[in-house]
Design an enzyme around this catalytic site. Structure first.
Site, short mmCIF file in Angstrom:
data_model
loop_
_atom_site.label_atom_id
_atom_site.label_comp_id
_atom_site.label_asym_id
_atom_site.label_seq_id
_atom_site.Cartn_x
_atom_site.Cartn_y
_atom_site.Cartn_z
N HIS A 106 0.31 -4.41 0.66
CA HIS A 106 1.21 -4.68 1.79
C HIS A 106 2.18 -3.52 1.91
CE1 HIS A 106 3.39 -7.23 4.71
NE2 HIS A 106 4.43 -6.54 4.27
N CYS A 107 2.19 -2.89 3.07
CA CYS A 107 3.04 -1.71 3.28
C CYS A 107 4.22 -2.08 4.17
CB CYS A 107 2.22 -0.59 3.94
SG CYS A 107 3.19 0.90 4.27
N PRO A 108 5.45 -2.03 3.65
CA PRO A 108 6.61 -2.35 4.49
C PRO A 108 6.83 -1.35 5.61
CG PRO A 108 7.31 -1.48 2.37
CD PRO A 108 5.83 -1.68 2.27
#
Length: 327
Positions: free
Chosen positions: A156-158
């Site tokens: 998961h990439c913010p």
């Protein structure tokens, strides 16, 4: 025929409220689902906004500090066009990576009707995610931010406020590539501009005062260097994951492959939607290679191998997985 629990636990949070099958409701029909995918996460939204602001800042410095005051018209036009084209492609890739469904498994499909439709063979294993009440396909993992199970979830990439999965990995790779390219281009232009200003009068090489010009260029240099290193590393790891057909989570868990690997050039073609073409570099092109859904991935079995109603109810009450066997 009996059901044997497996001692293989993936993404399980052992809380009673997650283990109640009566809370599983059939997923909504595709016709009722909207096409927009957006994660309402405050940290992710803030990171996405900061990403766009940093690109706009770099464009501001490149155009108004370095190129517009330049006496070389051809140099300004060529570099301005190249930088803005790459910046536009980077933001478009970011937009697609953020708003594309990364491969979410239908929520709440761990129902009796759905399991009956799978017609499981002896020895097959199915996983139930107690967090989103879904039947998890192989290589799917639950994301605590997206609150969904994601197919081939890498991480998961913010910065894109989304998971990187099988449906948006191409756009994430393009985003990191274009950001790395504009960062490198900005560093080269900053170097040439400093050389030009040292040889000429500082008051003539920029529309701003010399102290302001130096501060703006140093900030741009720091930003470009930082993002060049970061996105280059991310680009390399993503291409490596595609070529080895192993996601970041699978590599972190040192998970042994139970699937047929599609690696190398074939993996690149699968991730980018077909044979090599300019469409690989186009963030507006849609992917044409789609993986089958969880129901389609399981072939039909003989009637003698199908779980009975009682066994299905036992499975729905379990927390992780069951294996079907003939005994």
């Amino acid at each position: 025929m009996m059901i044997t629990p497996l001692h293989r636990f993936r993404d399980i949070e052992r809380k009673p409220e997650y283990l109640q099958p009566e809370k599983c409701v059939p997923p909504p029909s595709r016709a009722s689902l909207g096409t927009m995918w957006f994660i309402r996460d405050g940290c992710g939204i803030a990171c996405a906004v900061v990403t766009w602001m940093l690109v706009f800042y770099a464009d501001f410095v490149v155009l108004l500090v370095m190129l517009v005051p330049s006496r070389d018209y051809v140099y300004s036009v060529i570099n301005g066009t190249l930088f803005n084209t790459l910046a536009f492609l980077a933001l478009a890739s970011h937009f697609r990576a953020m708003l594309t469904d990364p491969g979410a498994v239908p929520k709440g499909n761990a129902t009796k009707e759905f399991i009956e439709s799978l017609q499981l063979k002896p020895g097959q294993v199915v996983y139930k995610c107690p967090k989103c009440c879904s039947i998890k396909p192989d290589r799917a993992h639950h994301c605590s931010v997206c609150k969904r199970c994601i197919r081939k979830m890498d991480h998961h990439c913010p910065w894109v406020n989304n998971c990187v999965g099988e449906n948006n990995q191409k756009y994430f790779v393009l985003f990191t590539m274009y950001i790395a390219l504009i960062s490198l281009h900005a560093l080269i232009m900053v170097g040439f501009h400093f050389l030009y200003c040292f040889e000429e009068d500082w008051t003539k090489c920029s529309s701003f005062s010399p102290p302001t010009t130096v501060i703006l260029l140093i900030l741009l240099c720091f930003e470009a260097l930082l993002f060049l290193i970061f996105t280059s590393v991310m680009f390399g790891t993503q291409v490596h994951s595609i070529c080895t057909d192993e996601t970041g989570i699978e590599r972190l868990k040192n998970q042994k492959p139970t699937w047929v690997k599609i690696s190398g050039w074939e993996g690149m073609k699968l991730a980018f939607g077909g044979a090599f073409s300019l469409g690989w570099f186009n963030p507006f092109s849609n992917l044409s290679c789609e993986s089958p859904g969880p129901a389609e991935a399981v072939p039909a079995a003989p009637a003698s191998a199908i779980m009975t109603q009682e066994e299905i109810e036992q499975f729905l009450a379990r927390d992780v997985a069951v294996q079907v066997s003939n005994e």
